[in-house]
Design a protein around this motif. Sequence first.
Motif, PDB file in Angstrom:
ATOM      1  N   ARG A 146       0.837  -1.205   0.000  1.00 19.03           N
ATOM      2  CA  ARG A 146       0.000   0.000   0.000  1.00 19.03           C
ATOM      3  C   ARG A 146       0.871   1.254   0.000  1.00 19.03           C
ATOM      4  O   ARG A 146       1.702   1.454   0.891  1.00 19.03           O
ATOM      5  N   GLY A 147       0.678   2.086  -1.028  1.00 16.84           N
ATOM      6  CA  GLY A 147       1.443   3.323  -1.118  1.00 16.84           C
ATOM      7  C   GLY A 147       2.669   3.248  -2.007  1.00 16.84           C
ATOM      8  O   GLY A 147       3.359   4.245  -2.205  1.00 16.84           O
ATOM      9  N   VAL A 148       2.947   2.076  -2.561  1.00 19.66           N
ATOM     10  CA  VAL A 148       4.127   1.917  -3.420  1.00 19.66           C
ATOM     11  C   VAL A 148       3.946   2.726  -4.708  1.00 19.66           C
ATOM     12  O   VAL A 148       2.835   2.917  -5.193  1.00 19.66           O
ATOM     13  N   ARG A 149       5.067   3.202  -5.262  1.00 21.74           N
ATOM     14  CA  ARG A 149       5.039   3.996  -6.488  1.00 21.74           C
ATOM     15  C   ARG A 149       5.572   3.171  -7.665  1.00 21.74           C
ATOM     16  O   ARG A 149       6.417   2.282  -7.472  1.00 21.74           O
ATOM     17  N   VAL A 151      -1.127  -4.722  -4.977  1.00 22.40           N
ATOM     18  CA  VAL A 151      -0.966  -3.272  -4.955  1.00 22.40           C
ATOM     19  C   VAL A 151      -2.355  -2.666  -4.718  1.00 22.40           C
ATOM     20  O   VAL A 151      -3.194  -2.677  -5.626  1.00 22.40           O
ATOM     21  N   ASN A 195      -5.615   2.307  -3.686  1.00 26.54           N
ATOM     22  CA  ASN A 195      -5.430   3.651  -3.159  1.00 26.54           C
ATOM     23  C   ASN A 195      -3.949   4.006  -3.025  1.00 26.54           C
ATOM     24  O   ASN A 195      -3.564   4.866  -2.241  1.00 26.54           O
ATOM     25  N   SER A 196      -3.123   3.345  -3.826  1.00 27.98           N
ATOM     26  CA  SER A 196      -1.704   3.671  -3.944  1.00 27.98           C
ATOM     27  C   SER A 196      -1.524   4.622  -5.128  1.00 27.98           C
ATOM     28  O   SER A 196      -2.407   4.734  -5.986  1.00 27.98           O
ATOM     29  N   PRO A 209      -1.636   2.950  -9.156  1.00 23.87           N
ATOM     30  CA  PRO A 209      -1.570   1.508  -8.884  1.00 23.87           C
ATOM     31  C   PRO A 209      -1.624   0.636 -10.133  1.00 23.87           C
ATOM     32  O   PRO A 209      -0.967  -0.408 -10.195  1.00 23.87           O
ATOM     33  N   SER A 244       1.797   0.231 -11.636  1.00 26.61           N
ATOM     34  CA  SER A 244       2.632  -0.710 -10.876  1.00 26.61           C
ATOM     35  C   SER A 244       2.237  -2.153 -11.166  1.00 26.61           C
ATOM     36  O   SER A 244       3.094  -3.027 -11.364  1.00 26.61           O
ATOM     37  N   VAL A 283       5.405   2.975   3.331  1.00 27.31           N
ATOM     38  CA  VAL A 283       5.821   4.003   2.380  1.00 27.31           C
ATOM     39  C   VAL A 283       7.162   4.583   2.796  1.00 27.31           C
ATOM     40  O   VAL A 283       7.359   4.952   3.961  1.00 27.31           O
TER      41      VAL A 283
END
Length: 212
Positions: free
Chosen positions: A21-24, A45, A48-49, A52, A55, A189
């Motif tokens: 969660r939050g990965v770019r 993923v 709400n990242s 997403p 990714s 994150v």
Amino acid sequence: MTITADFTEAMGRCPLVAILRGVRPDEIIDIADGLVEAGFTMIEVPLNSPEPLDSIGLIAKRYDRHVLVGAGTMLSVEDVANVAERGGRLMVSPNSNPTVISAAVAAGMAALPGYFTPTEAFAALEAGAHGLKLFPAEGASPAVLKAQRSVLPKNVPVLAVGGVSVDNLGEWMAAGAAGAGLGGSLYKVGDSSETVRERAVAFVSAYKSIIA
């Protein structure tokens, strides 16, 4: 292979889902590489990242069928279509929406919806879910899961998600969990890919020691 076979195979190799969660998109490959090197076979993923779908597409392209990648926080049929278009084959949600579950199954995705009560669990299974996600697990307990497992079909894998750590993974599995979804205990994150890889190695080692 069917998605059911792919999901079963992935669970057999390592029944731990990495929740990023939050990965770019610019960091996803390095982090995913570390997870796969550690032995992970499923990567989620959450939608709400940041970006997403980008990714998910990058992981799907890099690993093809060797890694079951998909999205978490999937709440609508539109989400299912968007994720499937990018090559996602794993549908994870915090709830049990029969319409979304059925859409995911129809799109050839492994459906792993969230549930908290037996009523929700059986509704999800009736809609075609391949497995169940006890969420939030920290709001329940291994004792609650053990009681639920006495009535849930034996062949349906249940993953504990929420509050699962290296230290308590064994308690959840002893209570009937087939594995777990790992969020903040695996990735936060800002974490470096090396930090995530080290945590992934620790989780896989803990799992292997539990089943040894």
